[in-house]
Scaffold this active site. Structure first.
Site, PDB file in Angstrom:
ATOM      1  N   HIS A 202       0.873  -1.179   0.000  1.00 28.35           N
ATOM      2  CA  HIS A 202       0.000   0.000   0.000  1.00 28.35           C
ATOM      3  C   HIS A 202       0.917   1.239   0.000  1.00 28.35           C
ATOM      4  CE1 HIS A 202      -2.815   2.942   1.794  1.00 28.35           C
ATOM      5  NE2 HIS A 202      -3.793   2.124   1.459  1.00 28.35           N
TER       6      HIS A 202
ATOM      7  N   ASP B 163       2.763  -4.674   8.068  1.00 25.51           N
ATOM      8  CA  ASP B 163       1.569  -3.841   7.915  1.00 25.51           C
ATOM      9  C   ASP B 163       0.375  -4.794   8.057  1.00 25.51           C
ATOM     10  OD1 ASP B 163      -0.718  -2.745   6.805  1.00 25.51           O
ATOM     11  OD2 ASP B 163       0.284  -1.913   5.046  1.00 25.51           O
TER      12      ASP B 163
ATOM     13  N   GLN C   9      -4.890  -5.295   6.868  1.00 25.43           N
ATOM     14  CA  GLN C   9      -5.914  -6.232   6.383  1.00 25.43           C
ATOM     15  C   GLN C   9      -5.915  -7.541   7.165  1.00 25.43           C
ATOM     16  OE1 GLN C   9      -8.194  -5.411   4.198  1.00 25.43           O
ATOM     17  NE2 GLN C   9      -7.289  -3.445   3.663  1.00 25.43           N
TER      18      GLN C   9
ATOM     19  N   LYS D 208     -10.646  -0.992  10.361  1.00 24.61           N
ATOM     20  CA  LYS D 208     -10.756  -2.191   9.509  1.00 24.61           C
ATOM     21  C   LYS D 208     -11.143  -3.399  10.346  1.00 24.61           C
ATOM     22  CE  LYS D 208      -7.640  -0.378   6.167  1.00 24.61           C
ATOM     23  NZ  LYS D 208      -8.117   0.005   4.848  1.00 24.61           N
TER      24      LYS D 208
ATOM     25  N   CYS E 232      -4.656   2.426  -3.753  1.00 23.79           N
ATOM     26  CA  CYS E 232      -3.410   2.931  -3.129  1.00 23.79           C
ATOM     27  C   CYS E 232      -2.266   1.951  -3.308  1.00 23.79           C
ATOM     28  CB  CYS E 232      -3.601   3.251  -1.643  1.00 23.79           C
ATOM     29  SG  CYS E 232      -4.752   4.562  -1.342  1.00 23.79           S
TER      30      CYS E 232
HETATM   31  N1  PMP Z   1      -1.939  -0.839   4.444  1.00 26.24           N
HETATM   32  C1  PMP Z   1      -2.930  -1.546   3.909  1.00 26.24           C
HETATM   33  C2  PMP Z   1      -2.649  -2.914   3.385  1.00 26.24           C
HETATM   34  C3  PMP Z   1      -4.221  -1.012   3.858  1.00 26.24           C
HETATM   35  O1  PMP Z   1      -5.217  -1.720   3.321  1.00 26.24           O
HETATM   36  C4  PMP Z   1      -4.448   0.287   4.368  1.00 26.24           C
HETATM   37  C5  PMP Z   1      -5.816   0.923   4.297  1.00 26.24           C
HETATM   38  N2  PMP Z   1      -6.386   0.908   3.022  1.00 26.24           N
HETATM   39  C6  PMP Z   1      -3.377   0.966   4.934  1.00 26.24           C
HETATM   40  C7  PMP Z   1      -2.138   0.380   4.958  1.00 26.24           C
HETATM   41  C8  PMP Z   1      -3.549   2.323   5.526  1.00 26.24           C
HETATM   42  O2  PMP Z   1      -4.352   2.247   6.653  1.00 26.24           O
HETATM   43  P1  PMP Z   1      -4.940   3.558   7.331  1.00 26.24           P
HETATM   44  O3  PMP Z   1      -5.525   4.364   6.222  1.00 26.24           O
HETATM   45  O4  PMP Z   1      -5.960   3.053   8.285  1.00 26.24           O
HETATM   46  O5  PMP Z   1      -3.799   4.235   7.997  1.00 26.24           O
END
Ligand code: PMP
Length: 411
Positions: free
Chosen positions: A128, A205, A208, A231, A369
């Site tokens: 991401h 990270d 998910q 999430k 993203c």
């Molecule tokens: N990493 C992953 C794999 C994600 O899916 C997301 C959220 N789409 C993020 C990081 C970022 O998370 P947050 O926007 O809650 O900081």
């Protein structure tokens, strides 16, 4: 494929989520955007409003009863996060706004302390942007290099290529536990073991992963782990960073301000102990308190039950999706969570999303993203349906029917 019998009573569970009974454009809402954010059960919504109704106060410094109650509940959530991740110590849990802030914290603080000219940071192709950009910024500041693990056509890390990137020059490996765009579950235990042979710390990270299976940071032996509450059926604006105490102790504060200090004079400031050293300013107290309610809700349903239902939904949806002419699933890893990302020949995902929305169906379209990942597959974006335990097989039937109709209109 038959619609598998579920171990949970989905219709009963859906009553816990007020938003799910909404109509959108006159149709029953079908919420398949759970990888972006999950919906919140009534108990979490009530925990937020109860906090403001009965105990709102600033924490840690106040002596009065409300401040003590708020501080107590805030710290109770820290203990729940410790249990949720199976961390060894509560002070290894640092509250952040979510995964993005947690990664930025590590990039800035660990980066400042340990990354120098010529050093390397290793990430993967499926990260991401939150797990790319902070490292790029760090590498630029420190004259370090970002190295990227390639993936195969199924969307799996090519392990032999990963091993080739490891060397004493690497100061950190930071990879996603589960890909938000593909659903791939990465072999993080093996990734960590290989990095540790070179004494390289590993950050995961967990944005998910944390909603789909149990996380045990001690068993994984990772140095850092991050998740976002939103999430996980919890509130937005709150999440946590886990870090091994020995490492956090050696890292400088990320932000300066209130709470993170022990003593301040104009000549010199000494810093507070863990975890407060990393929690400058008034935190997001209400949502932190409500995060505990989210953990309790997950515990009540049981992650194994949730995952079993989600896996059955994914299998059914995948099979049904493949009945659509010209549809290609992006992300066909052996080990996946309930995320179905796809492209359809001759159909633009943006047009598709607009039509699906008219049917009350919420899916995500675009690059999720993960632009470098999309480039790896030679596409601009996908349509992504991501399922949670409150979704039903009947919703998938409606979705597939709507897709057939949309494709007919758009081709
Ligand atoms: N990493 C992953 C794999 C994600 O899916 C997301 C959220 N789409 C993020 C990081 C970022 O998370 P947050 O926007 O809650 O900081």
């Amino acid at each position: 494929m038959a619609k598998l019998e579920s171990t949970i009573d989905v219709q009963e569970i859906r009553k816990d989520f007020p938003i799910l009974s909404q109509k959108v454009h006159g149709k029953n809402l079908i919420y398949f955007d759970n990888a972006a954010t999950t919906q919140k059960p009534q108990s979490v919504i009530e925990a937020i409003s109860n906090y403001y109704k009965t105990e709102n106060a600033n924490i840690h410094r106040g002596i009065h009863s409300l401040a003590e109650k708020a501080t107590h509940d805030y710290e109770e959530t820290r203990k729940s996060v410790k249990a949720f991740l199976n961390a060894k110590h509560a002070e290894e849990i640092i509250f952040t706004r979510g995964v993005t802030e947690a990664i930025n914290l590590v990039a800035n603080s660990y980066g400042r302390a340990f990354v120098n000219e010529g050093d390397e940071i290793v990430i993967s192709t499926m990260e991401h942007h939150s797990n790319i950009v902070p490292w790029q910024m760090l590498c630029e500041q420190r004259n370090a290099k970002l190295k990227v693990i390639p993936i195969n056509d199924k969307g799996e890390i090519i392990f032999e290529e990963y091993l080739k990137l490891l060397s004493p020059k690497v100061k950190l490996v930071s990879v996603v536990h589960v890909s938000n765009a593909l659903g791939t579950i990465n072999p993080v235990k093996e990734i960590i073991e290989a990095a540790h042979k070179f004494n390289i710390p590993v950050m995961l990270d967990g944005a998910q992963a944390s909603s789909h299976f149990d996380i045990d940071v001690q068993a994984l032996d990772c140095e850092f782990y991050a998740f976002s509450a939103h999430k996980l059926y919890g509130p937005t604006g709150i999440g946590a960073l886990y870090g091994k105490k020995e490492l956090l102790d050696k890292m400088p504060p990320y932000q300066g301000g209130g709470e993170m200090i022990k003593d301040v004079s104009f000549e010199k400031t000494t810093y507070n102990e863990l975890p407060y050293k990393f929690e400058a300013g008034t935190p997001n107290i209400a949502d932190t308190v409500a995060l505990k309610a989210a953990f309790e809700y997950i515990e009540k349903i049981g992650k194994t039950n949730m995952a079993a239902h989600e896996d059955a939904l994914l299998k059914y949806a995948t099979e049904q999706l493949l009945t659509i002419d010209g549809l290609r699933i992006i992300g066909t890893a052996e080990h996946k969570v309930s995320i179905a990302s796809f492209v359809i020949e001759g159909v633009h995902h943006q047009d598709l999303a607009i039509i699906l929305d008219r049917e009350g169906i919420a899916v995500r379209t675009g690059h999720h993203c993960t632009q470098p990942l999309m480039s790896r597959f030679g596409i601009l974006g996908t349509t992504r349906a991501s399922f949670a335990f409150y979704n039903t097989f009947e919703e998938i039937d409606v979705f597939i029917k709507a897709l057939h109709k949309a494709v007919g209109m758009l081709r």
